[in-house]
Design a protein around this motif. Sequence first.
Motif, PDB file in Angstrom:
ATOM      1  N   TYR A  63      40.110  72.011  14.781  1.00  0.00           N
ATOM      2  CA  TYR A  63      39.639  72.641  13.553  1.00  0.00           C
ATOM      3  C   TYR A  63      38.922  73.952  13.902  1.00  0.00           C
ATOM      4  CZ  TYR A  63      40.603  68.306  10.970  1.00  0.00           C
ATOM      5  OH  TYR A  63      41.209  67.228  10.383  1.00  0.00           O
ATOM      6  N   GLU A  64      38.613  74.744  12.880  1.00  0.00           N
ATOM      7  CA  GLU A  64      37.909  76.020  13.086  1.00  0.00           C
ATOM      8  C   GLU A  64      36.552  75.820  13.750  1.00  0.00           C
ATOM      9  OE1 GLU A  64      39.129  74.851  10.297  1.00  0.00           O
ATOM     10  OE2 GLU A  64      40.175  76.385   9.107  1.00  0.00           O
ATOM     11  N   THR A  65      35.989  74.632  13.589  1.00  0.00           N
ATOM     12  CA  THR A  65      34.683  74.328  14.182  1.00  0.00           C
ATOM     13  C   THR A  65      34.775  73.945  15.656  1.00  0.00           C
ATOM     14  OG1 THR A  65      34.907  72.016  13.514  1.00  0.00           O
ATOM     15  CG2 THR A  65      33.785  73.508  11.972  1.00  0.00           C
ATOM     16  N   GLY A  66      36.000  73.766  16.149  1.00  0.00           N
ATOM     17  CA  GLY A  66      36.190  73.318  17.523  1.00  0.00           C
ATOM     18  C   GLY A  66      36.367  71.825  17.661  1.00  0.00           C
ATOM     19  N   ILE A  67      36.160  71.090  16.557  1.00  0.00           N
ATOM     20  CA  ILE A  67      36.360  69.634  16.563  1.00  0.00           C
ATOM     21  C   ILE A  67      37.855  69.333  16.704  1.00  0.00           C
ATOM     22  CG2 ILE A  67      36.181  67.523  15.169  1.00  0.00           C
ATOM     23  CD1 ILE A  67      33.536  68.393  16.274  1.00  0.00           C
ATOM     24  N   LEU A  68      38.162  68.332  17.492  1.00  0.00           N
ATOM     25  CA  LEU A  68      39.545  67.925  17.715  1.00  0.00           C
ATOM     26  C   LEU A  68      40.191  67.470  16.411  1.00  0.00           C
ATOM     27  CD1 LEU A  68      41.488  67.570  20.166  1.00  0.00           C
ATOM     28  CD2 LEU A  68      40.672  65.201  20.320  1.00  0.00           C
ATOM     29  N   ARG A  69      41.364  68.022  16.101  1.00  0.00           N
ATOM     30  CA  ARG A  69      42.108  67.646  14.896  1.00  0.00           C
ATOM     31  C   ARG A  69      43.220  66.663  15.233  1.00  0.00           C
ATOM     32  NH1 ARG A  69      46.700  69.200  12.138  1.00  0.00           N
ATOM     33  NH2 ARG A  69      47.183  70.842  13.649  1.00  0.00           N
ATOM     34  N   LYS A  70      43.904  66.888  16.361  1.00  0.00           N
ATOM     35  CA  LYS A  70      45.021  66.032  16.756  1.00  0.00           C
ATOM     36  C   LYS A  70      45.166  66.091  18.269  1.00  0.00           C
ATOM     37  CE  LYS A  70      49.233  67.393  15.744  1.00  0.00           C
ATOM     38  NZ  LYS A  70      50.485  67.648  14.982  1.00  0.00           N
ATOM     39  N   ILE A  71      45.490  64.957  18.871  1.00  0.00           N
ATOM     40  CA  ILE A  71      45.706  64.928  20.309  1.00  0.00           C
ATOM     41  C   ILE A  71      46.875  64.016  20.648  1.00  0.00           C
ATOM     42  CG2 ILE A  71      43.976  63.094  20.611  1.00  0.00           C
ATOM     43  CD1 ILE A  71      43.370  64.335  23.376  1.00  0.00           C
ATOM     44  N   SER A  72      47.779  64.524  21.466  1.00  0.00           N
ATOM     45  CA  SER A  72      48.880  63.744  22.011  1.00  0.00           C
ATOM     46  C   SER A  72      48.451  63.278  23.399  1.00  0.00           C
ATOM     47  CB  SER A  72      50.144  64.607  22.094  1.00  0.00           C
ATOM     48  OG  SER A  72      51.209  63.878  22.670  1.00  0.00           O
ATOM     49  N   LEU A  73      48.491  61.990  23.646  1.00  0.00           N
ATOM     50  CA  LEU A  73      47.937  61.440  24.881  1.00  0.00           C
ATOM     51  C   LEU A  73      48.979  61.342  25.988  1.00  0.00           C
ATOM     52  CD1 LEU A  73      45.725  58.604  23.341  1.00  0.00           C
ATOM     53  CD2 LEU A  73      45.076  60.945  23.934  1.00  0.00           C
ATOM     54  N   SER A  74      48.492  61.397  27.228  1.00  0.00           N
ATOM     55  CA  SER A  74      49.390  61.359  28.386  1.00  0.00           C
ATOM     56  C   SER A  74      50.069  60.002  28.525  1.00  0.00           C
ATOM     57  CB  SER A  74      48.621  61.695  29.662  1.00  0.00           C
ATOM     58  OG  SER A  74      47.598  60.749  29.882  1.00  0.00           O
ATOM     59  N   ASP A  75      49.348  58.955  28.125  1.00  0.00           N
ATOM     60  CA  ASP A  75      49.882  57.588  28.184  1.00  0.00           C
ATOM     61  C   ASP A  75      49.341  56.802  26.996  1.00  0.00           C
ATOM     62  OD1 ASP A  75      51.238  57.480  30.902  1.00  0.00           O
ATOM     63  OD2 ASP A  75      49.215  58.099  31.498  1.00  0.00           O
ATOM     64  N   VAL A  76      49.982  55.684  26.702  1.00  0.00           N
ATOM     65  CA  VAL A  76      49.440  54.792  25.680  1.00  0.00           C
ATOM     66  C   VAL A  76      48.060  54.334  26.148  1.00  0.00           C
ATOM     67  CG1 VAL A  76      49.721  52.618  24.466  1.00  0.00           C
ATOM     68  CG2 VAL A  76      51.725  54.030  24.946  1.00  0.00           C
ATOM     69  N   THR A  77      47.058  54.543  25.293  1.00  0.00           N
ATOM     70  CA  THR A  77      45.664  54.304  25.662  1.00  0.00           C
ATOM     71  C   THR A  77      44.991  53.392  24.648  1.00  0.00           C
ATOM     72  OG1 THR A  77      45.562  56.530  26.620  1.00  0.00           O
ATOM     73  CG2 THR A  77      43.462  55.437  26.157  1.00  0.00           C
ATOM     74  N   GLN A  78      44.239  52.442  25.107  1.00  0.00           N
ATOM     75  CA  GLN A  78      43.466  51.586  24.212  1.00  0.00           C
ATOM     76  C   GLN A  78      42.256  52.374  23.705  1.00  0.00           C
ATOM     77  OE1 GLN A  78      44.129  48.391  23.133  1.00  0.00           O
ATOM     78  NE2 GLN A  78      46.087  48.535  24.189  1.00  0.00           N
TER      79      GLN A  78
END
Length: 317
Positions: A63-78
Motif C-alpha cells: 500500500y502507499e503506507t508501505g504496509i504489505l498488500r499481497k505476498i506470494s510465498l516461496s513455499d506453502v507456509t503455515q
Amino acid sequence: MTTINTNYGILNDVDNVTFHTNGMVKDCVINEEVEFETPCGVLIPQHEFTSHRNKTGYSASFYETGILRKISLSDVTQVMTPSGLMPAELIMFYKSGKIKKVFPLNGKLSAYWEEDDEYQLAKESIFVLPFGEVKAKIIAITFYEDGAIRDLTFWPKEVIKIATPIGETAVRIGFSLYPDGNIKSIEPAYQSAIQTPIGEIKAFDMEASGISGDTNSLNFTQEGKIKSLITSINKVIISNDNGETSIYSPEQSIDIDGLEVAFVPLKITFEDNAVIFNDTETCDINHAQFKIEPYIKKAHSMCSDCASCGQSCGTTN
C-alpha cells in the motif's frame, strides 16, 4: 540489480519495481531470500521461479503506507489466521495489516501442470461455523477486517452440503457470510426449488463463473429470507390489474450456424412488496398475478454435456 527500502527491511536484489505517486514501493519481484516480519508470522516471499508450478509475477505488493498488500510465498507456509493455523502460498492484507484473503495453493496451471495436479496437492480444511462444521478443499478464504469469515471458495470438484435458511443444500463453488456468521449467499450445486413471494422457482445458474465464493446466485437477507436468485430453469409470466401480460425468462442467442452465442440466466430480486427482474424491471407484487413455468432452452449444434447444463432442451421456449 536494484536495491529498495521497505517497511520490512532493505531488499538488495529486486526487479520490475513500480512505485506509488508518493514514492513508496508498489510492486516488486524479489530475487533473494528475505524474511518479512508480519502479524501472521515470518513470511519468505517467492524469490525463485524455476518450477513449472511457479507463477511469474510480483513477489510482493504494498500500500502507499508501505504496509504489505499481497505476498506470494516461496513455499506453502503455515500461517496464523483468524481461523487458526492454515497453509498459505498467497496472502492478501487490509491496509491495517490484518489478513484479508488466504490462498492455500497458488500454482500456475499450464500444459505441464493441470488443475487436477493442483487439486491433488490441496488439503481438506475444517471450519466451525454458526450453522455447523464445513469440511472442504478450498481455493481461498476471505476474512472481514475483524477476523470473521467472509467467504469460502471451493475447488471445482468439491460439492459440500451445508445447513442454509432453505434447509440442507448441496453447494458448489462456495458461499459467503454476513459478519455475524449468517449465510449471505450460496451457489447451489443442483437445481434447488425455492419458495419465493411469487411462487416456487428453481434456482440454478448455468453460467456461474466458479472464480470466487463471494458472489453467488442465491442470496439471503440477514434474517434468512430470500433476497435474490438466478434461474436458468424457469420463466415468469405476469398479469397485472389492467390485464396486461409480461414474460421474463432467461435469454439465449443462437447464430445462423446453430451455435449458441450467449446464454443469460434470469435474475430475480425481492424488495419489500416488489420483485425486480435483471436489476431493471420492477413489479408490485400486490397488484399482479404470477405464474412460474419451465424455461426450455433451445438445442444447438454444440450441445454435448447435458449433465452440466441442468436443462431439458427443446426447439422452442
